[in-house]
Design a protein around this motif. Structure first.
Motif, PDB file in Angstrom:
ATOM      1  N   GLN A   4       0.832  -1.205   0.000  1.00 13.67           N
ATOM      2  CA  GLN A   4       0.000   0.000   0.000  1.00 13.67           C
ATOM      3  C   GLN A   4       0.868   1.257   0.000  1.00 13.67           C
ATOM      4  O   GLN A   4       0.559   2.237  -0.685  1.00 13.67           O
ATOM      5  CB  GLN A   4      -0.939   0.003   1.219  1.00 13.67           C
ATOM      6  N   VAL A   5       1.936   1.229   0.755  1.00  8.18           N
ATOM      7  CA  VAL A   5       2.864   2.371   0.796  1.00  8.18           C
ATOM      8  C   VAL A   5       3.489   2.577  -0.582  1.00  8.18           C
ATOM      9  O   VAL A   5       3.587   3.711  -1.058  1.00  8.18           O
ATOM     10  CB  VAL A   5       3.954   2.148   1.872  1.00  8.18           C
ATOM     11  N   LEU A   6       3.875   1.501  -1.226  1.00 10.39           N
ATOM     12  CA  LEU A   6       4.469   1.609  -2.556  1.00 10.39           C
ATOM     13  C   LEU A   6       3.471   2.156  -3.568  1.00 10.39           C
ATOM     14  O   LEU A   6       3.831   2.972  -4.421  1.00 10.39           O
ATOM     15  CB  LEU A   6       5.010   0.257  -3.014  1.00 10.39           C
ATOM     16  N   LEU A   7       2.224   1.733  -3.479  1.00  4.41           N
ATOM     17  CA  LEU A   7       1.206   2.261  -4.384  1.00  4.41           C
ATOM     18  C   LEU A   7       1.017   3.763  -4.175  1.00  4.41           C
ATOM     19  O   LEU A   7       0.892   4.518  -5.144  1.00  4.41           O
ATOM     20  CB  LEU A   7      -0.121   1.516  -4.197  1.00  4.41           C
ATOM     21  N   ARG A   8       1.022   4.198  -2.930  1.00  3.83           N
ATOM     22  CA  ARG A   8       0.908   5.642  -2.646  1.00  3.83           C
ATOM     23  C   ARG A   8       2.126   6.398  -3.151  1.00  3.83           C
ATOM     24  O   ARG A   8       2.011   7.497  -3.707  1.00  3.83           O
ATOM     25  CB  ARG A   8       0.696   5.880  -1.156  1.00  3.83           C
ATOM     26  N   ARG A   9       3.319   5.814  -2.959  1.00  3.32           N
ATOM     27  CA  ARG A   9       4.539   6.462  -3.453  1.00  3.32           C
ATOM     28  C   ARG A   9       4.533   6.570  -4.968  1.00  3.32           C
ATOM     29  O   ARG A   9       4.971   7.578  -5.535  1.00  3.32           O
ATOM     30  CB  ARG A   9       5.772   5.693  -2.986  1.00  3.32           C
ATOM     31  N   LEU A  10       4.021   5.540  -5.642  1.00  2.00           N
ATOM     32  CA  LEU A  10       3.935   5.578  -7.094  1.00  2.00           C
ATOM     33  C   LEU A  10       2.963   6.663  -7.546  1.00  2.00           C
ATOM     34  O   LEU A  10       3.252   7.407  -8.486  1.00  2.00           O
ATOM     35  CB  LEU A  10       3.514   4.213  -7.638  1.00  2.00           C
ATOM     36  N   LEU A  11       1.845   6.767  -6.882  1.00  2.00           N
ATOM     37  CA  LEU A  11       0.884   7.817  -7.204  1.00  2.00           C
ATOM     38  C   LEU A  11       1.515   9.195  -7.037  1.00  2.00           C
ATOM     39  O   LEU A  11       1.387  10.065  -7.906  1.00  2.00           O
ATOM     40  CB  LEU A  11      -0.358   7.688  -6.316  1.00  2.00           C
ATOM     41  N   TYR A  12       2.225   9.389  -5.939  1.00  2.00           N
ATOM     42  CA  TYR A  12       2.922  10.667  -5.704  1.00  2.00           C
ATOM     43  C   TYR A  12       3.954  10.936  -6.797  1.00  2.00           C
ATOM     44  O   TYR A  12       4.026  12.044  -7.336  1.00  2.00           O
ATOM     45  CB  TYR A  12       3.596  10.653  -4.331  1.00  2.00           C
ATOM     46  N   ALA A  13       4.724   9.921  -7.142  1.00  5.32           N
ATOM     47  CA  ALA A  13       5.763  10.082  -8.163  1.00  5.32           C
ATOM     48  C   ALA A  13       5.150  10.470  -9.500  1.00  5.32           C
ATOM     49  O   ALA A  13       5.685  11.316 -10.219  1.00  5.32           O
ATOM     50  CB  ALA A  13       6.567   8.789  -8.299  1.00  5.32           C
ATOM     51  N   ARG A  14       4.034   9.859  -9.838  1.00  2.00           N
ATOM     52  CA  ARG A  14       3.363  10.199 -11.099  1.00  2.00           C
ATOM     53  C   ARG A  14       2.826  11.618 -11.060  1.00  2.00           C
ATOM     54  O   ARG A  14       2.925  12.338 -12.047  1.00  2.00           O
ATOM     55  CB  ARG A  14       2.249   9.205 -11.381  1.00  2.00           C
ATOM     56  N   ARG A  15       2.264  12.017  -9.941  1.00  2.00           N
ATOM     57  CA  ARG A  15       1.711  13.374  -9.834  1.00  2.00           C
ATOM     58  C   ARG A  15       2.791  14.436  -9.952  1.00  2.00           C
ATOM     59  O   ARG A  15       2.559  15.511 -10.494  1.00  2.00           O
ATOM     60  CB  ARG A  15       0.966  13.546  -8.511  1.00  2.00           C
ATOM     61  N   THR A  16       3.956  14.139  -9.409  1.00  2.00           N
ATOM     62  CA  THR A  16       5.047  15.111  -9.466  1.00  2.00           C
ATOM     63  C   THR A  16       5.878  14.961 -10.731  1.00  2.00           C
ATOM     64  O   THR A  16       6.833  15.706 -10.936  1.00  2.00           O
ATOM     65  CB  THR A  16       5.970  14.976  -8.239  1.00  2.00           C
ATOM     66  N   GLU A  17       5.493  13.961 -11.557  1.00  2.00           N
ATOM     67  CA  GLU A  17       6.177  13.703 -12.826  1.00  2.00           C
ATOM     68  C   GLU A  17       7.671  13.431 -12.642  1.00  2.00           C
ATOM     69  O   GLU A  17       8.500  13.836 -13.446  1.00  2.00           O
ATOM     70  CB  GLU A  17       5.931  14.836 -13.814  1.00  2.00           C
ATOM     71  N   SER A  18       7.993  12.728 -11.564  1.00  2.00           N
ATOM     72  CA  SER A  18       9.371  12.368 -11.267  1.00  2.00           C
ATOM     73  C   SER A  18       9.685  10.996 -11.865  1.00  2.00           C
ATOM     74  O   SER A  18       9.362   9.959 -11.270  1.00  2.00           O
ATOM     75  CB  SER A  18       9.612  12.354  -9.758  1.00  2.00           C
ATOM     76  N   VAL A  19      10.281  10.999 -13.031  1.00  2.00           N
ATOM     77  CA  VAL A  19      10.587   9.744 -13.727  1.00  2.00           C
ATOM     78  C   VAL A  19      11.525   8.876 -12.888  1.00  2.00           C
ATOM     79  O   VAL A  19      11.334   7.663 -12.796  1.00  2.00           O
ATOM     80  CB  VAL A  19      11.184  10.028 -15.122  1.00  2.00           C
ATOM     81  N   ASP A  20      12.520   9.478 -12.265  1.00  2.00           N
ATOM     82  CA  ASP A  20      13.453   8.703 -11.437  1.00  2.00           C
ATOM     83  C   ASP A  20      12.731   8.016 -10.285  1.00  2.00           C
ATOM     84  O   ASP A  20      12.994   6.845  -9.985  1.00  2.00           O
ATOM     85  CB  ASP A  20      14.572   9.588 -10.893  1.00  2.00           C
ATOM     86  N   LEU A  21      11.832   8.736  -9.639  1.00  2.00           N
ATOM     87  CA  LEU A  21      11.096   8.153  -8.520  1.00  2.00           C
ATOM     88  C   LEU A  21      10.136   7.073  -9.014  1.00  2.00           C
ATOM     89  O   LEU A  21      10.007   6.025  -8.380  1.00  2.00           O
ATOM     90  CB  LEU A  21      10.340   9.233  -7.740  1.00  2.00           C
ATOM     91  N   VAL A  22       9.476   7.305 -10.137  1.00  3.28           N
ATOM     92  CA  VAL A  22       8.594   6.275 -10.709  1.00  3.28           C
ATOM     93  C   VAL A  22       9.397   5.011 -10.973  1.00  3.28           C
ATOM     94  O   VAL A  22       8.977   3.901 -10.612  1.00  3.28           O
ATOM     95  CB  VAL A  22       7.901   6.770 -12.001  1.00  3.28           C
ATOM     96  N   ASN A  23      10.546   5.145 -11.603  1.00  2.66           N
ATOM     97  CA  ASN A  23      11.395   3.983 -11.876  1.00  2.66           C
ATOM     98  C   ASN A  23      11.794   3.260 -10.598  1.00  2.66           C
ATOM     99  O   ASN A  23      11.761   2.025 -10.527  1.00  2.66           O
ATOM    100  CB  ASN A  23      12.647   4.399 -12.651  1.00  2.66           C
TER     101      ASN A  23
END
Length: 52
Positions: A4-23
């Motif tokens: 669940q934490v990873l899913l939230r982090r992925l959502l945040y990364a997508r919202r901030t458009e951080s490709v490095d964080l998404v990866n």
């Protein structure tokens, strides 16, 4: 819980458009083991849609 934490982090990364964080989060999700089949399905969908 970690999934669940990873899913939230992925959502945040997508919202901030951080490709490095998404990866980074996608790698963590791919390495996650021991989750229920239902949760694994959610994780798989999240990985498929990570860069849409």
């Amino acid at each position: 819980m970690e999934a669940q934490v990873l899913l939230r982090r992925l959502l945040y990364a997508r919202r901030t458009e951080s490709v490095d964080l998404v990866n980074s989060v996608c790698r963590e999700i791919a390495e996650l083991a021991g989750v229920s089949p239902r949760l694994q399905d959610r994780l798989d969908v999240a990985l498929r849609n990570a860069f849409l």
